[in-house]
Design a protein around this motif. Structure first.
Motif, mmCIF file in Angstrom:
data_model
loop_
_atom_site.group_PDB
_atom_site.id
_atom_site.type_symbol
_atom_site.label_atom_id
_atom_site.label_comp_id
_atom_site.label_asym_id
_atom_site.label_seq_id
_atom_site.Cartn_x
_atom_site.Cartn_y
_atom_site.Cartn_z
ATOM 1 N N THR A 1 0.855 -1.180 0.000
ATOM 2 C CA THR A 1 0.000 0.000 0.000
ATOM 3 C C THR A 1 0.893 1.233 0.000
ATOM 4 O OG1 THR A 1 -1.697 -1.165 1.269
ATOM 5 C CG2 THR A 1 -1.831 1.236 1.199
ATOM 6 N N ARG A 2 0.628 2.142 -0.933
ATOM 7 C CA ARG A 2 1.422 3.362 -1.040
ATOM 8 C C ARG A 2 0.495 4.575 -1.015
ATOM 9 N NH1 ARG A 2 3.564 -0.019 -5.223
ATOM 10 N NH2 ARG A 2 5.739 -0.634 -4.897
ATOM 11 N N VAL A 3 0.893 5.564 -0.247
ATOM 12 C CA VAL A 3 0.225 6.867 -0.243
ATOM 13 C C VAL A 3 1.288 7.891 -0.633
ATOM 14 C CG1 VAL A 3 -1.203 8.467 1.051
ATOM 15 C CG2 VAL A 3 -1.092 6.068 1.729
ATOM 16 N N TYR A 4 0.977 8.786 -1.559
ATOM 17 C CA TYR A 4 2.018 9.671 -2.066
ATOM 18 C C TYR A 4 1.474 11.055 -2.366
ATOM 19 C CZ TYR A 4 -0.118 8.309 -6.524
ATOM 20 O OH TYR A 4 -1.020 8.057 -7.540
ATOM 21 N N ARG A 5 2.370 12.021 -2.255
ATOM 22 C CA ARG A 5 2.075 13.410 -2.623
ATOM 23 C C ARG A 5 3.349 14.032 -3.180
ATOM 24 N NH1 ARG A 5 -1.966 17.840 -2.618
ATOM 25 N NH2 ARG A 5 -0.672 19.681 -2.935
ATOM 26 N N ASN A 6 3.250 14.629 -4.363
ATOM 27 C CA ASN A 6 4.365 15.327 -5.002
ATOM 28 C C ASN A 6 3.930 16.746 -5.343
ATOM 29 O OD1 ASN A 6 6.566 13.155 -5.610
ATOM 30 N ND2 ASN A 6 4.651 12.197 -6.260
ATOM 31 N N ASN A 7 4.765 17.718 -5.005
ATOM 32 C CA ASN A 7 4.543 19.113 -5.365
ATOM 33 C C ASN A 7 5.705 19.591 -6.231
ATOM 34 O OD1 ASN A 7 2.152 19.569 -3.669
ATOM 35 N ND2 ASN A 7 3.575 19.365 -1.966
ATOM 36 N N PHE A 8 5.380 20.383 -7.235
ATOM 37 C CA PHE A 8 6.411 20.883 -8.144
ATOM 38 C C PHE A 8 6.041 22.297 -8.567
ATOM 39 C CE2 PHE A 8 8.214 21.141 -12.568
ATOM 40 C CZ PHE A 8 9.553 21.087 -12.208
ATOM 41 N N GLU A 9 6.978 23.222 -8.398
ATOM 42 C CA GLU A 9 6.789 24.602 -8.833
ATOM 43 C C GLU A 9 7.973 25.001 -9.698
ATOM 44 O OE1 GLU A 9 6.162 27.294 -5.643
ATOM 45 O OE2 GLU A 9 4.628 26.062 -4.663
ATOM 46 N N ARG A 10 7.700 25.749 -10.752
ATOM 47 C CA ARG A 10 8.776 26.165 -11.643
ATOM 48 C C ARG A 10 8.487 27.522 -12.235
ATOM 49 N NH1 ARG A 10 7.622 23.638 -17.645
ATOM 50 N NH2 ARG A 10 7.177 25.764 -18.269
ATOM 51 N N THR A 11 9.547 28.268 -12.487
ATOM 52 C CA THR A 11 9.483 29.455 -13.326
ATOM 53 C C THR A 11 10.505 29.249 -14.434
ATOM 54 O OG1 THR A 11 11.074 30.602 -11.890
ATOM 55 C CG2 THR A 11 8.746 30.979 -11.471
ATOM 56 N N TRP A 12 10.048 29.303 -15.661
ATOM 57 C CA TRP A 12 10.873 29.022 -16.842
ATOM 58 C C TRP A 12 10.873 30.301 -17.660
ATOM 59 C CZ3 TRP A 12 14.635 27.921 -19.426
ATOM 60 C CH2 TRP A 12 14.731 27.180 -20.609
ATOM 61 N N TYR A 13 11.929 31.132 -17.443
ATOM 62 C CA TYR A 13 12.037 32.430 -18.099
ATOM 63 C C TYR A 13 12.904 32.268 -19.333
ATOM 64 C CZ TYR A 13 11.829 37.537 -18.180
ATOM 65 O OH TYR A 13 11.559 38.846 -18.507
ATOM 66 N N LYS A 14 12.359 32.601 -20.509
ATOM 67 C CA LYS A 14 13.060 32.254 -21.741
ATOM 68 C C LYS A 14 12.589 33.146 -22.895
ATOM 69 C CE LYS A 14 9.592 28.726 -22.507
ATOM 70 N NZ LYS A 14 8.773 29.650 -23.273
#
Length: 734
Positions: A297-310
Motif C-alpha cells: 500500500t502506497r500513499v504519495y504526494r508530489n509538489n512541483f513549482e517552476r518558473t521558466w524564463y526564456k
C-alpha cells in the motif's frame, strides 16, 4: 484527496498491520516492478534491470546516456546534460518523456502524469541504485500510458546496519558533484538520510561570459519500522524528498552555418533564459508478505513549482509579419529574416520593429494518490496460479500563470522596455483517475501463460482563469479497458521463447477537446532468450499498430502555442537484440562485454497535411520523425581486484526532423522539412583504482572523441551534443 479515499486508505493500512505480529526484524524492500533475477530470466516480455554496480561503471548523471545501452529506447538529446530528458520506447515520441510511465519506487513521479505529462522534472540519477525498464504486455499494470513502457527508478533502501557513503568529484566546465548518505538500524527501527548536489558552469558560451550550466540539489530521508513476525514479513516506511534546480538553459539553438563555425556558442538573445524549480515529495509505504501472498500500500504526494524564463520570439510596435524563432534559425538566408537574426545574435541593436519577447512560464503542479498492489499464489484445477491485482486513486493538477515582457537589444545586452507585463496563459487542468488491473499467470510444466486487463476511469477538468474568459471551461470523462495476454515457454534449462499482445493507450489531457480521440494501438512482441550463469542473449521483434496516433505540440516542440494534432493510422515495428557475457581469465581478471542493438521502422498509413512542424505534408509511407533506423551500443572493460576500466561506444543513425521529406514550395511547408540530425557516434571511458576495500578514485571522460554533432533542431535551431568532459572523483563506502 477526498474523505472517502482517506477512509479507504486508513482501513487498508489498519487491516494490513493487524495481519501480523511484531516479533522479528526484517529488511524486505518492495519497490521493484520487475522482481528477482529468476523472474527477470523467465519474464514473458522485454525487461531490463540495471543494478547499482552497472550504474557506477561510468558514474553517469544523464539518464539518456544510461538508457542508450538498453534496446528499444529512442532518445532525442537537447541540453547535453539530460536536465529534461526526451525518452521514448519502441518508437513513441520522446518529447519530454510524456508517453512513458516514469516512476520512483513504483510511484508515478511526473509533476502531473495525467493532466500535463511532459516531464519537466526528472529525479537525479546519481542517487538511484537501480533502473528497471519494462516493455510489452505486462504494461497493463503500469498506467496510464500503456503503448510504450515503464521506467522505474529505485532509490537507496534503508540499511539493516550502519552504512556510510561519500562521492565527490570535480571536472572541466566547472563541474562538481557532492553525494553523501548515512543510515543505521537498531532492532526494528531504521533510517537513511541522503544529500546530492551536482553543478556545472556549462559547455556553451555567451558573449558576456555568463554561465550556461546548472546547479541542482536533491535531499531524501527514509524511516522504516519493521513489523515482521514468524508468519509475515512486514514493514512501514516513510520517505520524504526535496529537490531544486537553477539552470541557465535555453530553447534557442543556432543556424547550421553558425553551428559549423562554433557549435557551443549561444546567441545574446538567450542570455536571460533560466529555469528555477522546486520539488518535494512525501510517500508512505506499507508492505506485508506471507508464504503465498504479498500486498503493498502506497500513499504519495508530489509538489512541483517552476518558473521558466526564456526567449519566446519577437514582437513589433508596427505590426506586420514576424518570423518565428524556428523559421528564423532554420532559414536565415531569407532576406526578411536578416535584421531579426542580427538582433538575436546581439550584433545589431533593436528598433521598435525587433523587440524581443521573453516569457515567464510560471507553473504549479501536484500529484497525489493511494495505490494498493497485491499478489497471491493459489492452486486451482491442478494448476499453479499467480493472481495479481491493483487499484489506484490518483489526482493531479497544473496551474499555468504565464506572462511576457518585452526587451530591446542594446550593445549586446537585453534591456527591458517600460511596457507592462502581459498575462498570456492563465488556466488550470486537473484530473481525477481511478485505475485497476487484474491478471492471472498459470504454469503448465514448461509453459507459463498470462492474461490480464487494465481499466481506467479518467475525469478531466479544464478552466480558463483569464478575466473575462471564465466561461471557457470543460469537463470530460474517459473510460477504457485494456486487455493483454502473454506466454513464456522454457525450451530447456537455458533457452526460452516468449510473446504477447496488449492494448496500447495514451489519454488526452483535460484541455484537449472532448472530440479528440485518445491514442490507441495494438502492440505485439515475439522474442527468444538464452540465459546461463555468465552469459545472456535476447532477441525481440515488436510491432505497434496505431489506430489513432496523436501529438500535442508546445514550445518545447517548437510550437508557439499548445496545440493537438491527429495522424490516424501509423505502424511502428522493429527488432531489439542484446548480448551480455562475463569472461573470466586465469589471472583473476574479468572482461565484461555487453552489446545492444535496435532497428526501428515506421510509416504513416495515410496522406494528410498537418500544421505540426514535425509532420507537415505527409505522404503515406513517410517515416515518423526522430526515430533512428539503427542504434548500437557496445560496452567492454577489464576488471581486476585493484582496478577496472570500461569503454562504452554508442551509435545512432541520423533522424528526420520532419515527416515531410522535401520542400514542395507551398506556404504550409514545415520549416524542418527535408532536414535530418547528424548520425551520432559517442565514446565514454572510465577507470577506477581501489585504494582499499572501502575507497576508490576514478577518472572518467564523456565524449572522448569530442564529436560535435547536431542532435536536434528543436525547439529552435541546431543543438550540439555535450562537449568532451573530464572528471576526477573519490568514493568511500562503509
Amino acid at each position: 484527496m477526498n474523505k472517502q479515499t482517506l477512509s479507504l486508505l486508513t482501513a487498508a493500512l489498519v487491516f494490513n498491520i493487524n495481519c501480523a505480529n511484531a516479533d522479528d526484524a526484517s529488511s524486505i524492500e518492495h519497490i521493484s516492478i520487475i522482481g528477482n533475477q529468476q523472474q527477470l530470466d523467465t519474464a514473458a516480455g522485454s525487461v531490463t534491470l540495471i543494478d547499482e554496480a552497472e550504474l557506477e561503471k561510468l558514474e553517469y548523471d544523464d539518464i539518456g546516456r544510461v538508457l542508450a545501452t538498453v534496446p528499444g529506447v529512442n532518445i532525442r538529446q537537447e541540453d547535453g546534460y539530460g536536465l529534461r530528458p526526451n525518452i521514448g520506447f519502441r518508437g513513441v515520441t520522446p518529447e519530454r518523456s510524456k508517453k512513458i510511465n516514469i516512476m520512483e519506487d513504483g510511484v508515478l513521479i511526473g509533476p502531473a502524469p495525467y493532466s500535463a505529462p511532459a516531464a519537466y522534472y526528472f529525479p537525479m540519477l546519481s542517487r538511484m541504485t537501480a533502473i528497471e525498464v519494462t516493455k510489452g504486455p505486462s504494461m497493463i499494470k503500469y498506467g496510464p500510458n500503456t503503448v510504450a513502457g515503464a521506467l522505474n527508478l529505485i532509490t537507496r533502501q534503508v540499511p539493516t546496519e550502519q552504512a556510510l557513503g561519500l562521492d565527490v568529484a570535480a571536472g572541466t566546465d566547472g563541474y562538481y558533484k557532492g553525494h553523501v548518505y548515512y543510515g543505521n538500524a537498531s532492532d526494528r527501527l531504521g533510517f537513511l538520510v541522503e544529500g546530492l548536489t551536482v553543478a556545472s558552469d556549462g559547455f556553451k558560451e555567451l558573449e558576456n561570459g555568463a554561465d550556461t550550466g546548472f546547479d541542482k540539489q536533491d535531499y531524501m530521508a527514509k524511516v522504516r519500522y519493521d513489523l515482521s513476525s514468524e508468519k509475515f514479513d512486514q514493514f512501514l516506511e516513510v520517505k520524504a524528498g526535496l529537490g531544486e534546480e537553477q539552470s541557465d538553459e535555453t530553447y534557442v539553438g543556432l543556424t547550421d552555418e553558425d553551428f559549423r563555425s562554433n557549435p557551443y556558442q549561444r546567441y545574446a538573445g538567450s542570455q536571460l533564459d533560466n529555469m528555477d524549480w522546486q520539488h518535494d515529495q512525501l510517500q508512505l509505504t506499507h508492505y506485508i508478505a506471507g508464504s503465498t501472498f504479498d500486498l503493498t500500500t502506497r500513499v504519495y504526494r508530489n509538489n512541483f513549482e517552476r518558473t521558466w524564463y526564456k526567449l519566446n520570439g519577437f514582437a513589433s510596435s508596427l505590426g506586420g509579419q514576424i518570423p518565428t524563432l524556428l523559421e528564423l534559425l532554420t532559414h536565415p538566408e531569407d532576406e526578411q529574416h536578416q535584421r531579426y537574426y542580427e538582433v538575436l545574435r546581439g550584433t545589431a541593436d533593436s528598433t521598435v520593429r525587433e523587440k524581443l519577447v521573453l516569457g515567464n512560464n510560471d507553473r504549479e503542479f501536484f500529484s497525489q494518490g493511494v495505490a494498493l498492489d497485491g499478489k497471491v499464489d493459489v492452486e486451482l484445477f491442478g494448476f499453479n496460479h499467480q493472481l495479481s491485482a491493483g487499484i489506484r486513486w490518483h489526482e493531479d493538477e497544473i496551474q499555468r500563470n504565464h506572462t511576457e515582457n518585452t526587451y530591446l537589444m542594446q550593445s549586446g545586452m537585453l534591456v527591458q522596455t517600460d511596457e507592462n507585463t502581459v498575462a498570456t496563459t492563465t488556466n488550470t487542468e486537473r484530473t481525477e483517475a481511478t485505475s485497476l488491473y487484474i491478471s492471472d499467470t498459470i504454469t503448465f510444466d514448461k509453459l507459463t501463460l498470462g492474461a490480464g486487463v487494465r481499466g481506467e476511469l479518467i475525469k478531466g477538468f479544464y478552466q480558463n482563469r483569464t478575466p473575462g474568459f471564465e466561461q471557457d471551461f470543460q469537463d470530460k470523462t474517459t473510460r477504457i479497458w485494456l486487455p493483454g495476454i502473454n506466454a513464456y515457454y522454457a525450451v530447456d534449462n537455458n533457452n526460452g521463447v516468449f510473446g504477447g499482445v496488449h492494448q496500447g493507450f495514451v489519454p488526452t489531457s483535460p484541455i484537449q477537446a472532448a472530440s479528440v480521440e485518445v491514442e490507441k494501438s495494438v502492440n505485439y512482441e515475439l522474442g527468444w532468450r538464452y540465459v546461463e550463469r555468465w552469459q545472456r542473449m535476447e532477441l525481440v521483434g515488436f510491432f505497434n499498430d496505431y489506430s489513432n496516433l496523436i501529438e500535442s505540440c508546445s514550445q518545447s516542440a517548437g510550437c508557439d502555442t499548445d496545440l493537438t494534432f491527429v495522424a490516424g493510422h501509423v505502424d511502428v515495428y522493429g527488432l531489439e537484440g542484446s548480448y551480455q557475457h562475463n569472461l573470466f581469465l586465469d589471472n583473476g581478471w574479468q572482461i565484461p562485454l555487453s552489446v545492444t542493438y535496435t532497428h526501428t521502422q515506421s510509416e504513416f498509413k495515410d496522406s494528410f497535411y498537418s500544421g505540426f512542424e514535425q509532420w507537415g505534408y505527409v505522404e503515406a509511407g513517410n517515416a515518423v520523425p526522430y526515430l533512428a533506423d539503427n542504434m548500437l551500443s557496445v560496452s567492454a572493460g577489464v576488471k581486476a581486484s585493484l582496478f577496472d576500466i570500461t569503454l562504452i561506444v554508442s551509435y545512432a543513425d541520423s533522424m528526420p526532423e520532419s515527416a515531410q521529406t522535401m520542400l514542395t514550395g507551398n506556404s504550409g511547408d514545415s520549416a524542418l522539412a527535408g532536414k535530418e540530425t547528424d548520425a551520432l557516434l559517442n565514446m565514454d571511458v572510465s577507470a577506477g583504482y581501489n585504494l582499499s576495500d572501502n575507497s576508490r578514485i576514478y577518472l572518467k571522460v564523456d565524449n572522448l572523441l569530442d564529436e560535435q554533432d547536431i542532435v536536434s533542431r528543436r525547439p529552435y535551431g541546431a543543438r550540439p551534443s555535450k562537449a568532451r568532459q573530464f572528471q576526477l572523483g573519490y568514493k568511500y563506502n562503509f
